[in-house]
Design a protein around this motif. Sequence first.
Motif, short mmCIF file in Angstrom:
data_model
loop_
_atom_site.label_atom_id
_atom_site.label_comp_id
_atom_site.label_asym_id
_atom_site.label_seq_id
_atom_site.Cartn_x
_atom_site.Cartn_y
_atom_site.Cartn_z
N THR A 73 78.95 -30.50 15.85
CA THR A 73 79.86 -30.41 14.98
C THR A 73 81.37 -30.20 15.64
N GLN A 74 82.23 -30.76 15.17
CA GLN A 74 83.62 -30.69 15.57
C GLN A 74 84.31 -30.65 14.79
N THR A 75 85.30 -29.31 14.62
CA THR A 75 86.27 -29.40 13.65
C THR A 75 87.72 -29.00 14.30
N GLY A 76 88.50 -29.90 13.84
CA GLY A 76 89.90 -29.89 14.66
C GLY A 76 90.34 -31.19 14.81
N ASP A 77 91.29 -31.29 16.09
CA ASP A 77 91.80 -32.73 16.33
C ASP A 77 91.47 -32.85 17.91
N LEU A 78 91.39 -33.98 17.95
CA LEU A 78 91.32 -34.70 19.65
C LEU A 78 90.25 -33.92 20.25
N ASN A 79 89.23 -33.74 19.78
CA ASN A 79 87.81 -33.06 20.55
C ASN A 79 86.97 -34.15 20.94
N LEU A 80 86.34 -34.28 22.10
CA LEU A 80 85.44 -35.04 22.47
C LEU A 80 84.03 -34.34 23.08
N VAL A 81 83.11 -35.04 22.53
CA VAL A 81 81.54 -34.84 23.21
C VAL A 81 81.21 -36.13 23.83
N ASP A 82 80.53 -36.10 24.96
CA ASP A 82 80.11 -37.34 25.60
C ASP A 82 78.63 -36.79 26.61
N LEU A 83 77.82 -37.04 25.62
CA LEU A 83 76.42 -36.43 26.01
C LEU A 83 75.35 -37.48 26.37
N LEU A 84 74.67 -37.42 27.39
CA LEU A 84 73.54 -38.35 27.59
C LEU A 84 72.12 -37.48 28.04
N VAL A 85 71.16 -37.85 27.11
CA VAL A 85 69.94 -36.96 27.31
C VAL A 85 68.91 -38.04 27.69
N ASP A 86 68.15 -37.62 28.87
CA ASP A 86 67.00 -38.61 29.18
C ASP A 86 65.58 -37.72 29.49
N GLY A 87 64.70 -37.71 28.86
CA GLY A 87 63.44 -36.98 28.90
C GLY A 87 62.91 -36.66 27.68
N ASP A 88 62.07 -35.59 27.49
CA ASP A 88 61.25 -35.48 26.30
C ASP A 88 61.50 -34.07 25.98
N LEU A 89 61.26 -33.78 24.75
CA LEU A 89 61.53 -32.60 23.91
C LEU A 89 62.88 -31.73 24.35
N ASN A 90 63.89 -32.37 24.34
CA ASN A 90 65.18 -31.94 24.51
C ASN A 90 65.83 -31.50 23.51
N GLN A 91 66.60 -30.41 23.42
CA GLN A 91 67.39 -29.87 22.21
C GLN A 91 68.64 -29.85 22.72
N SER A 92 69.75 -30.14 21.86
CA SER A 92 71.24 -30.20 22.27
C SER A 92 71.94 -29.76 21.00
N LEU A 93 72.54 -28.79 21.37
CA LEU A 93 73.61 -28.38 20.08
C LEU A 93 75.08 -27.89 20.63
N ILE A 94 75.84 -28.65 20.04
CA ILE A 94 77.37 -28.45 20.60
C ILE A 94 78.27 -28.15 19.13
N ALA A 95 78.92 -27.06 19.25
CA ALA A 95 79.86 -26.98 18.06
C ALA A 95 81.25 -26.69 18.99
N GLN A 96 82.17 -27.35 18.43
CA GLN A 96 83.58 -27.25 18.90
C GLN A 96 84.63 -27.08 17.69
N THR A 97 85.30 -26.04 17.86
CA THR A 97 86.19 -25.47 16.60
C THR A 97 87.69 -25.50 17.49
N GLY A 98 88.47 -26.26 17.07
CA GLY A 98 90.13 -26.02 17.40
C GLY A 98 90.30 -27.59 17.94
N ASN A 99 91.16 -27.61 18.91
CA ASN A 99 91.85 -28.66 19.13
C ASN A 99 91.71 -29.12 20.84
N SER A 100 91.68 -30.46 20.88
CA SER A 100 91.46 -30.95 22.52
C SER A 100 90.37 -30.24 23.17
N ASN A 101 89.27 -29.80 22.70
CA ASN A 101 88.03 -29.32 23.07
C ASN A 101 87.38 -30.75 23.79
#
Length: 450
Positions: free
Chosen positions: A367-395
Amino acid sequence: MKLAKKSLIALAIVAGITGQAYAADQSTATITQSGTAEVATVTQTGTLQTATVTQSGSANLTAIIQTGTGATGQTATTTQSGAVNAVIVTSTGDDNTITSTQNGSLNSETIAVDGISNTVTTNQDGFVNESYTTTLGDGNQIDVVQDGNFNDNNVSQDGDNNTVDVDQIGNSNSTTTEQIGNNNFATFQVDGNGNDGVIKQTGDNNQAGLLSAGFSLNNGNNNDVSVEQIGNNNLGGAIGLDGNNNNVDVYQRGNDNQSIVYSLTGSGNDVDVDQIGQQNAALLSMASGDDNNVTIFQDGNNNNVGAGLIAVLDGNDNDINITQDGDNNGTNFTIDGDSNDATLTQTGDQNIANFSAIGNDNDITTTQTGDLNLVDLLVDGDLNQSLIAQTGNSNRVGGLSAFSVDGNDNRLDIAQNGNRNLVTGSQSGTGNMIDVQQTGNLNVANVVQN
């Protein structure tokens, strides 16, 4: 229509009519009948009207009405072989060309043209196929092929230089096409049974439809494709649905939007794409497997999902839900495995989310709220959980390279609230957990687990 068709034939037979032609000056009407109880009527008004009727078999019906309004004239040609086929042609205008061929039994066609330089070509071969085409305008073209049984086709054109190309090979296929505007193109080409297509275009220079990856007939059964375009220069549809029970639903409102599902392979896939705005693109490539659900909603301008055909699904039971609200947002994803869930929501402008999940039972929520935010995520395996939340700018999560999670039973939670915060690093191993929370501005966290 079936009852009306049978009533017309019965009336004609009772009346003892075998062939009638009412031609105006310099017009020609040629009726050739071989068989029993054939019925043909031609009515011409204007000059240089040409009608040719050929019937063989029994109890076939042809009715042609030509009303010429110009000096070039119109042409209508019908050919029937079999039993109890019916075609009704009404042509008004100038330089219109209509060609109808029926072979089989209980096939019916209604063709209505009003305008200049329109072309309608239909071919029915089988049992109880129905086709209804209406053209209002100039320079339009309709091509319909029905080869099988119980196929249904409806085409309506209102405008100039529109094109509809329908091929129904098989049984119980259904197509409805509506075009309002100019220079629109719609195609639905299937080889199979129970396929349904609905295409609605309002505006100019829109393109939509279903065909194979080789730009020919698409093979499969019970595939449903629905495309509605409101605006100009939109492109939407499916190229290559390999399998059965696939559903693709595309809605585009605005201009210069693109939505293409390419090579969707498997059964029970659901793809819904809604685009509102200008120059949005959603490109899903190489979706392979069973029971994949993809829902994409974009509201704004210049948003992209899978730009360059990077959005890829390969596996079973994947759920993707992407929402982009704003301008110039981008999402690229690759899912390879089973039972993966990915949910992405971006609100604002110029946000980028790239994620890849390779393995089983991975959950990714961004979840990204704002401007110019970036998420670059690579998951390799089993039963992985990823939760990323960014609020603001340029995160940013992930720096010059993606944040990598490699192993089993890993969990990653990152929350950033503020501006210009950065999280980099990687996970590798089994049973690792990361929880990073940053509040404020210009915070940097580098996490490495091995």
